[in-house]
Design a protein around this motif. Sequence first.
Motif, PDB file in Angstrom:
ATOM      1  N   LEU A 118      58.795  48.605  48.690  1.00  0.00           N
ATOM      2  CA  LEU A 118      59.605  49.292  47.687  1.00  0.00           C
ATOM      3  C   LEU A 118      59.519  48.772  46.256  1.00  0.00           C
ATOM      4  O   LEU A 118      59.540  49.573  45.315  1.00  0.00           O
ATOM      5  N   PRO A 119      59.451  47.461  45.999  1.00  0.00           N
ATOM      6  CA  PRO A 119      59.726  46.975  44.646  1.00  0.00           C
ATOM      7  C   PRO A 119      58.881  47.576  43.534  1.00  0.00           C
ATOM      8  O   PRO A 119      59.427  48.108  42.551  1.00  0.00           O
ATOM      9  N   LEU A 120      57.564  47.533  43.625  1.00  0.00           N
ATOM     10  CA  LEU A 120      56.745  47.946  42.495  1.00  0.00           C
ATOM     11  C   LEU A 120      56.844  49.447  42.252  1.00  0.00           C
ATOM     12  O   LEU A 120      57.131  49.894  41.131  1.00  0.00           O
ATOM     13  N   GLN A 121      56.619  50.236  43.278  1.00  0.00           N
ATOM     14  CA  GLN A 121      56.652  51.678  43.085  1.00  0.00           C
ATOM     15  C   GLN A 121      58.074  52.191  42.930  1.00  0.00           C
ATOM     16  O   GLN A 121      58.316  53.127  42.167  1.00  0.00           O
ATOM     17  N   GLY A 122      59.027  51.574  43.631  1.00  0.00           N
ATOM     18  CA  GLY A 122      60.414  51.987  43.479  1.00  0.00           C
ATOM     19  C   GLY A 122      60.952  51.705  42.088  1.00  0.00           C
ATOM     20  O   GLY A 122      61.594  52.556  41.463  1.00  0.00           O
TER      21      GLY A 122
END
Length: 320
Positions: A118-122
């Motif tokens: 999740l972190p980068l694209q979210g």
Amino acid sequence: MKAIHVSQAGGPEVLEYVDVPEPTPAPGQVLIETVGTGVNFIETYERSGVYNISYPAIVGTEGAGRVVALGDGVKNLAVGARVATAQGVSTYAEYFVADAAHVVAVPDGVSDVEAAALPLQGMTAHYLINSSYPVKEGDVVLTYAGAGGVGLLLTQLLKMKGATVITTASTTEKRELAKGAGADYVLEYDDIPGTVREITNGRGADVVYDGIGKDTFDGSLASLRRRGMLVLFGGASGQVPPVNLQRFNAAGSLFFTRPTLKDYLLDAEEVEWRGHELFSLVASGKLDVRIGGQYPLSDAKKAHHDLESRGTTGKLVLVP
């Protein structure tokens, strides 16, 4: 520890699974035992030499895991905490370090693989619709690659804001995935500006979020309403050549920005805001993180090959 080592620029074959020293956290950093590493296009650019990096290198900035050691001065985290980050150091490894200010707590209800995916694209999707162009109810939004990792998250978050979402997909399977995420219109790549004008009764989209770049830039401009905004956040098809600024005047006093994630994660408060909102939505079941494939860390070559084939959907994750 085991890690994926790149000694020279090249294809996926240059990704070597080797033994390297375990890193030590510097002041202000934490050492994280990896449970999953997100695979992103930027790493294929770094591996292949499209982006200039110093070799040898261990690539990767996105990952999730458990804190196993604290650098001097770290007060806000404890050993054993579940965390994730889009700004780690050399995350294609069994252990990696990250600045304590750049990690987000992972709540119960979010799996290890979701936390890694999740972190980068979210956070990219979050800053696009909340900061680059703050979307409001009723806006018409054009995006691309609606079945990709960013695209699926972006569509879901846009629908939560009450926007009309127009996106693209190249196959029947991908179009169904994009529709399942809530997209109102899923187009093929033929005459996108004309179709957007038809959908909007000639007005055009309020904003275009374009992560494709060279191949879609002209169509993105042609799809906007007067005083609309083009947010060019990536270049999956290549970088856009130099642009004459008069084009934005002639096309209807358009706005244009070329953002990057790190400028929207400037401090711990901003990281926490974006990360907390996203993980809370996942934990509550309101945001679905589609995992397109899980690979052993040792099989990073195949993950890169599959990602570059453009045949994947959702997010690819390496698991030690």
